[in-house]
Design an enzyme around this catalytic site. Sequence first.
Site, short mmCIF file in Angstrom:
data_model
loop_
_atom_site.label_atom_id
_atom_site.label_comp_id
_atom_site.label_asym_id
_atom_site.label_seq_id
_atom_site.Cartn_x
_atom_site.Cartn_y
_atom_site.Cartn_z
N ARG A 125 -11.40 -10.64 -10.90
CA ARG A 125 -10.12 -10.00 -11.19
C ARG A 125 -9.13 -11.07 -11.65
NH1 ARG A 125 -6.76 -7.23 -6.22
NH2 ARG A 125 -5.04 -6.31 -7.42
N HIS A 136 0.81 -1.22 0.00
CA HIS A 136 0.00 0.00 0.00
C HIS A 136 0.84 1.27 0.00
CE1 HIS A 136 -3.72 2.20 0.14
NE2 HIS A 136 -3.13 3.01 0.98
N TYR A 144 1.71 5.29 -2.60
CA TYR A 144 2.09 6.67 -2.30
C TYR A 144 3.49 6.98 -2.80
CZ TYR A 144 -2.24 6.57 0.11
OH TYR A 144 -3.58 6.44 0.37
#
Length: 550
Positions: free
Chosen positions: A439, A223, A227
């Site tokens: 997916r 995760h 960023y």
Amino acid sequence: MRETIAKVDKKDAKLALAHMIVAFTALFLGGICGLLQVLVRSGKMELPAGIGYYQLLTAHGVLLALILTTFFIIGFQFAGMSRTAGTLSDKTRLAGWIGFWTMTIGTAITTFYILTGEASVLYTFYAPLQAHVGFYIGLALVVVGSWIAGFAMFVHYAKWKKQHPGQNGPLLSFMIVVNMALWLIASLGVAATVLLQFIPWSLGWTENINVLVSRTLFWYFGHPLVYFWLLPAYMIWYVVIPKVIGGKIFSDSLARMSFILFLFFSVPVGFHHQLTEPGIDPFWKYIQVVLTLMVVIPSLMTAFSMFAMFERFGRSKGASSLFGWLRFLPWKDARFLVPFIGMIAFIPGGAGGIINASHQLNQVVHNTIWVTGHFHLTIATTVILTFFGAAYWLIPHLTGRTFTNQLNQLAIVQAVVWSIGMLIMSGAMHWAGLYGAPRRSSFSLYGNSSQAADWIPYQIAQAVGGTMLFLGILLVLYIVVQLLWFAPKGDEEFPIGETEEHAEKTPLFFDKWWLWIIIVVVLILLAYTIPFAHMIEQAPPGSPGYRNLC
């Protein structure tokens, strides 16, 4: 008299350009794999020569999500450091080259094993799927090379601070240090699982692997990786775009604070990717969901800062109505337009991220192609379009060439093609995901159920959008090749914005790095220590390995 353009040192430029060339090579190879994927999913094509669907899926994810982004970011950041904190020292530049070649060798090794069918394990490489050990060794080299580059940037920033006591570091350099600190802290997780779990397991030194631990270590990294992609785009928005449009940075302090908050709240949140997994106490999942949603705060701060800057610029030109500033923005300048499209795409992309991070809403879209559509809105639109827009001034600045009017017009066409293609493809992915389309599945794996038949129009739409995106890749590669070797010689600016004249002075405490790192470490320990101990103590029997997905 012509204004002198501040230039990145030629030796530093070569280092940055080497990273750019690898990044755009990865874009080409990964783009081919992406095109073939959507054609296969449409049911209108079968892969030749024994090529596996998951082989393509792995290559697409690794080359674009990991290699393209990491090389572009590090190249851009070396150039940004040289431009704002001064020419790199010989030792710092040597470290940069060592890091580059370590990453490049690792990329070549990993790509080789993916293309030979020995590592069709996706870019998440979840156990019990097992790749050839070379795949993991290559990834480890990429991470180690990036660490070397990161420490070189830290040393260069520290040298500037030593030479300028009592001053805040240049804003762009400060942001680069935050991003590399985030990367080093986050990549410890993937390095740990690769070195301590996957490599011994793939060599046969251990028979089993703790799947929950490996997935937790991956998402500890996975995760904040988002960023690591996003913050360089924010650097361009905060620092470069104001100069491109002729405005001023709204607030230096607000920009620094938003980056510090991203450092705090981006790492201790990996459990929100594991909300459906057993073995993690719901309390700790809840804690990390809360921490995940906290990252909305610096994102909103960024949105406020950007649109405040646009409005101030517009009003300085005579705009008086609420949205009057829109007509004063340089819409015909690809250096502005392309990143601006990325900004707009982040509005639905960010909303989708809130849905993915929410425990209840996530149940609707978990493991559906909605998630793939979300990634294509965030990284493949917001981030990548911002990177393309930056390349249009960065590469000619580094090569001593000119971003001509013809290339500028072609770049605008490319952005339009990309935007329409992404709207079609990502829109179809989101819509099909709401109907439960899985997916990471090819058309042949859907079966003959009536529900699978209902997904066919969406798969065809994805193929249409994906084909347009590949055309966009070819256009941007043509522009990049021109800027590297064939465009006319000239002086292209590396635009660095200035802060508003009446803005408050930036406090010096933003450079108290020891404090920020301590806070990050405390947050990580609070979020992971107890649940990780539970995983070790209550571990079920380990999982045997299975070679690839084929």
